[in-house]
Design a protein around this motif. Structure first.
Motif, PDB file in Angstrom:
ATOM      1  N   UNK A  79     132.470  12.583  11.714  1.00  0.00           N
ATOM      2  CA  UNK A  79     131.462  12.567  12.791  1.00  0.00           C
ATOM      3  C   UNK A  79     130.952  13.965  13.074  1.00  0.00           C
ATOM      4  N   UNK A  80     130.188  14.117  14.148  1.00  0.00           N
ATOM      5  CA  UNK A  80     129.746  15.446  14.609  1.00  0.00           C
ATOM      6  C   UNK A  80     129.759  15.434  16.137  1.00  0.00           C
ATOM      7  N   UNK A  81     130.535  16.318  16.738  1.00  0.00           N
ATOM      8  CA  UNK A  81     130.558  16.433  18.205  1.00  0.00           C
ATOM      9  C   UNK A  81     129.878  17.704  18.691  1.00  0.00           C
ATOM     10  N   UNK A  82     129.830  18.720  17.823  1.00  0.00           N
ATOM     11  CA  UNK A  82     129.303  20.030  18.228  1.00  0.00           C
ATOM     12  C   UNK A  82     128.423  20.553  17.098  1.00  0.00           C
ATOM     13  N   UNK A  83     127.233  21.004  17.450  1.00  0.00           N
ATOM     14  CA  UNK A  83     126.381  21.711  16.478  1.00  0.00           C
ATOM     15  C   UNK A  83     126.176  23.134  16.974  1.00  0.00           C
ATOM     16  N   UNK A  84     126.440  24.098  16.098  1.00  0.00           N
ATOM     17  CA  UNK A  84     126.055  25.482  16.382  1.00  0.00           C
ATOM     18  C   UNK A  84     124.937  25.816  15.409  1.00  0.00           C
ATOM     19  N   UNK A  85     123.722  25.870  15.929  1.00  0.00           N
ATOM     20  CA  UNK A  85     122.563  26.221  15.098  1.00  0.00           C
ATOM     21  C   UNK A  85     122.452  27.737  15.117  1.00  0.00           C
ATOM     22  N   UNK A  86     122.978  28.365  14.077  1.00  0.00           N
ATOM     23  CA  UNK A  86     123.210  29.819  14.100  1.00  0.00           C
ATOM     24  C   UNK A  86     122.568  30.555  12.927  1.00  0.00           C
ATOM     25  N   UNK A  87     122.273  29.856  11.830  1.00  0.00           N
ATOM     26  CA  UNK A  87     121.748  30.554  10.641  1.00  0.00           C
ATOM     27  C   UNK A  87     120.519  31.359  11.027  1.00  0.00           C
ATOM     28  N   UNK A  88     120.454  32.588  10.547  1.00  0.00           N
ATOM     29  CA  UNK A  88     119.282  33.398  10.888  1.00  0.00           C
ATOM     30  C   UNK A  88     119.192  34.639  10.035  1.00  0.00           C
ATOM     31  N   UNK A  89     118.001  35.207  10.016  1.00  0.00           N
ATOM     32  CA  UNK A  89     117.758  36.466   9.303  1.00  0.00           C
ATOM     33  C   UNK A  89     116.882  37.342  10.194  1.00  0.00           C
TER      34      UNK A  89
ATOM     35  N   UNK B 146     128.208  15.139  23.299  1.00  0.00           N
ATOM     36  CA  UNK B 146     128.214  16.228  22.319  1.00  0.00           C
ATOM     37  C   UNK B 146     127.676  17.504  22.925  1.00  0.00           C
ATOM     38  N   UNK B 147     127.777  18.576  22.138  1.00  0.00           N
ATOM     39  CA  UNK B 147     127.301  19.880  22.607  1.00  0.00           C
ATOM     40  C   UNK B 147     126.492  20.528  21.495  1.00  0.00           C
ATOM     41  N   UNK B 148     125.268  20.909  21.825  1.00  0.00           N
ATOM     42  CA  UNK B 148     124.409  21.593  20.851  1.00  0.00           C
ATOM     43  C   UNK B 148     124.177  23.002  21.374  1.00  0.00           C
ATOM     44  N   UNK B 149     124.484  23.973  20.534  1.00  0.00           N
ATOM     45  CA  UNK B 149     124.387  25.372  20.953  1.00  0.00           C
ATOM     46  C   UNK B 149     123.483  26.107  19.969  1.00  0.00           C
ATOM     47  N   UNK B 150     122.453  26.744  20.505  1.00  0.00           N
ATOM     48  CA  UNK B 150     121.537  27.518  19.669  1.00  0.00           C
ATOM     49  C   UNK B 150     121.903  28.983  19.762  1.00  0.00           C
ATOM     50  N   UNK B 151     121.899  29.681  18.615  1.00  0.00           N
ATOM     51  CA  UNK B 151     122.116  31.120  18.662  1.00  0.00           C
ATOM     52  C   UNK B 151     120.767  31.779  18.903  1.00  0.00           C
ATOM     53  N   UNK B 152     120.537  32.052  20.196  1.00  0.00           N
ATOM     54  CA  UNK B 152     119.349  32.816  20.565  1.00  0.00           C
ATOM     55  C   UNK B 152     119.666  34.283  20.431  1.00  0.00           C
ATOM     56  N   UNK B 153     119.203  35.066  21.382  1.00  0.00           N
ATOM     57  CA  UNK B 153     119.376  36.519  21.327  1.00  0.00           C
ATOM     58  C   UNK B 153     118.878  37.067  22.655  1.00  0.00           C
ATOM     59  N   UNK B 154     119.216  38.305  22.961  1.00  0.00           N
ATOM     60  CA  UNK B 154     118.498  38.952  24.066  1.00  0.00           C
ATOM     61  C   UNK B 154     116.998  38.847  23.790  1.00  0.00           C
ATOM     62  N   UNK B 155     116.655  38.771  22.516  1.00  0.00           N
ATOM     63  CA  UNK B 155     115.237  38.602  22.153  1.00  0.00           C
ATOM     64  C   UNK B 155     114.712  37.188  22.432  1.00  0.00           C
ATOM     65  N   UNK B 156     115.525  36.308  23.025  1.00  0.00           N
ATOM     66  CA  UNK B 156     115.016  35.063  23.625  1.00  0.00           C
ATOM     67  C   UNK B 156     114.434  35.349  25.004  1.00  0.00           C
TER      68      UNK B 156
ATOM     69  N   UNK C 231     121.890  27.769  25.054  1.00  0.00           N
ATOM     70  CA  UNK C 231     121.559  28.877  24.151  1.00  0.00           C
ATOM     71  C   UNK C 231     122.499  30.041  24.465  1.00  0.00           C
ATOM     72  N   UNK C 232     123.028  30.665  23.427  1.00  0.00           N
ATOM     73  CA  UNK C 232     123.760  31.928  23.618  1.00  0.00           C
ATOM     74  C   UNK C 232     122.826  33.056  23.192  1.00  0.00           C
TER      75      UNK C 232
END
Ligand code: NAD
Length: 260
Positions: A82-92, A135-145, A182-183
């Motif tokens: 299953x999937x309970x948590x998504x960390x959408x973190x990939x970035x360049x 569930x918990x979905x977390x986006x890797x934002x930035x201070x640049x958010x 968002x973090x």
């Protein structure tokens, strides 16, 4: 704050912030899927976690590729249940003044940060709704958010977009107990940042030491970098928090660079 019995997908987890989140999640009881463009790197992280007794799997996933995201999430459901948590973190990061910013680079940045967040959210949220366990979905934002810097038009636009996406997902997901947050880290010394130091020094005509002191850490309260562990502890807190009381938010972890 533990994640026993939960399954997490962390994108971009072969390196840097994502890797540390995967480690902390595994240490706190989660089964973790390491999803990355770099399959060898993802496999190495998954092997490390398994050697320490965790359940983990590596998934080859280019988050900009719809078919790859669909197949990758399906593989995680099959492997880990299953999937309970998504960390959408990939970035360049690609830095350039806007007058020199190529359209191809602009589109690449939006594809990784924004399309990737959308595609992984859509596929994971379907699984979360079907399982009926929230569930918990977390986006890797930035201070640049929240803030802007020179040379980063595409990055700042993309990171601001994630805040909007999280707010919509928080509203839509609430009835299903799916939270979205968002973090927003300040500068963290990962390969993504190491690459930028000489690039910014060249563009701005200053030394690398000055880039660190007077560009990257200038506005912090203590001149210090945020660490991968600081970010991973925030990701643990947001994933383990059980109710809709904490949704649609941005958590800024930046040594006071940006204060809400
Ligand atoms: P990193 O370069 O150490 O790791 C990024 C990972 O993403 C790599 O493993 C890479 O292979 C993977 N990746 C790149 N493109 C991908 C794609 N299309 N599909 C799947 N995986 C892909 O970088 P990091 O510093 O750990 O950055 C992680 C996230 O944190 C990024 O979203 C970045 O914008 C964000 N962030 C970083 C900092 C910082 O200072 N390092 C600060 C704020 C936010």
């Amino acid at each position: 704050m533990r994640l026993d019995g939960k399954v997490a997908i962390v994108t971009g987890a072969a390196s840097g912030i994502g890797k540390r989140i995967a480690e902390v999640y595994a240490e706190n009881g989660a089964a973790v899927a390491i999803a990355d463009l770099n399959l060898a790197g993802a496999q190495a992280v998954a092997d490390e976690l398994k050697a320490k007794g965790a359940r983990a799997t590596a998934v080859a996933m280019d988050v900009t590729d719809e078919a790859a995201v669909i197949a990758g999430v399906a593989q995680v459901v099959k492997d880990l249940g299953g999937v309970d948590i998504l960390i959408s973190n990939a970035g360049i990061q690609i830095v350039n003044p806007i007058e020199n910013y190529s359209f191809a680079d602009w589109k690449k940045m939006q594809a990784i940060h924004v399309d990737g967040a959308f595609l992984t959210t859509r596929e994971c949220i379907k699984q979360m709704y079907a399982a009926g366990k929230g569930g918990s979905i977390i986006y890797m934002g930035s201070v640049h958010s929240k803030e802007a810097s020179k040379l980063k038009s595409a990055y700042v636009a993309a990171k601001h977009a994630l805040v909007g996406l999280a707010k919509v997902v928080a509203k839509e997901g609430a009835a299903h107990g799916v939270r979205a947050n968002v973090i927003c880290p300040g500068f963290v010394r990962t390969p993504l940042v190491e690459k930028q130091i000489p690039e910014q020094a060249k563009e701005l005509g200053i030394s690398e030491a000055d880039v660190i002191k007077n560009v990257m850490l200038k506005e912090t309260v203590d001149g210090e970098f945020t660490t991968v562990d600081d970010v991973a502890q925030c990701a643990l807190f947001l994933a383990a928090f059980e109710t809709n009381a904490l949704t649609g938010q941005s958590l800024v972890v930046s040594h006071g660079w940006f204060m809400q």
